[in-house]
Design a protein around this motif. Sequence first.
Motif, short mmCIF file in Angstrom:
data_model
loop_
_atom_site.label_atom_id
_atom_site.label_comp_id
_atom_site.label_asym_id
_atom_site.label_seq_id
_atom_site.Cartn_x
_atom_site.Cartn_y
_atom_site.Cartn_z
N THR A 114 0.85 -1.19 0.00
CA THR A 114 0.00 0.00 0.00
C THR A 114 0.89 1.23 0.00
O THR A 114 1.88 1.28 0.73
N TRP A 170 -4.63 1.24 3.03
CA TRP A 170 -5.03 0.11 2.19
C TRP A 170 -6.13 0.44 1.19
O TRP A 170 -6.62 -0.43 0.50
N VAL A 188 -5.48 -0.70 -2.52
CA VAL A 188 -5.28 -2.13 -2.80
C VAL A 188 -6.65 -2.78 -3.02
O VAL A 188 -7.58 -2.57 -2.24
N THR A 189 -6.75 -3.57 -4.09
CA THR A 189 -7.98 -4.34 -4.34
C THR A 189 -7.60 -5.78 -4.66
O THR A 189 -6.47 -6.09 -5.04
N VAL A 190 -8.57 -6.64 -4.49
CA VAL A 190 -8.44 -8.06 -4.84
C VAL A 190 -9.43 -8.33 -5.96
O VAL A 190 -10.57 -7.89 -5.90
N TRP A 247 -9.39 -3.96 -0.48
CA TRP A 247 -8.67 -4.74 0.53
C TRP A 247 -9.32 -4.60 1.91
O TRP A 247 -9.40 -5.55 2.67
N HIS A 252 -10.15 -11.80 5.33
CA HIS A 252 -8.77 -12.27 5.26
C HIS A 252 -8.61 -13.67 5.83
O HIS A 252 -7.50 -14.18 5.91
#
Length: 125
Positions: free
Chosen positions: A38, A43, A46-48, A58, A63
Motif C-alpha cells: 500500500t 489500504w 489495494v484491491t483483490v 482490501w 482475510h
Amino acid sequence: MNKDAEKRIAAKLAKIMVMLCVRNTHIENIHAGLTPVTHTGDWNDVTVVDADGRRIPWTEVSHITDEDMRELMRQIVNRLYTFHLCADDPELQAEIEKWMAVAGKWDEPEIDPRIVGRREIQPGT
C-alpha cells in the motif's frame, strides 16, 4: 501477593500461553504468502480481483475463511486445554523455559476492556 508481582506473573503467563498455544498453529498458514503493498498506508489503494472478476477493496476482503477460523480455534482450544492440564509436566515446563526468552521480549500486555467492559480493572479485584 502485591499488585506489581501479580501483574508480572499474569504478563509472563499470557505471553508464554500465546507463544505455545497460538503461535505455530494454523495461523502460520494464514499468515504465509505475499503481503500486498500500500502506498497510502490505509489500504484504500489495494484491491483483490476474485475468480468472478469482482474488484474488492482490501479493507472489505475477508482475510480468513470460515474453515480456517474453525481450524485455528480448534488448535488454540486444544493447546490451551493441554497447557492447563499438563502445566506440571516436565516436558511442558522445558518448552516454557525454552520459549520464555523469546516471549519475554514482546510488548507488555494491557487489560482488554472488551472482555471486562469499559471500566478500568486492577488485578486481584
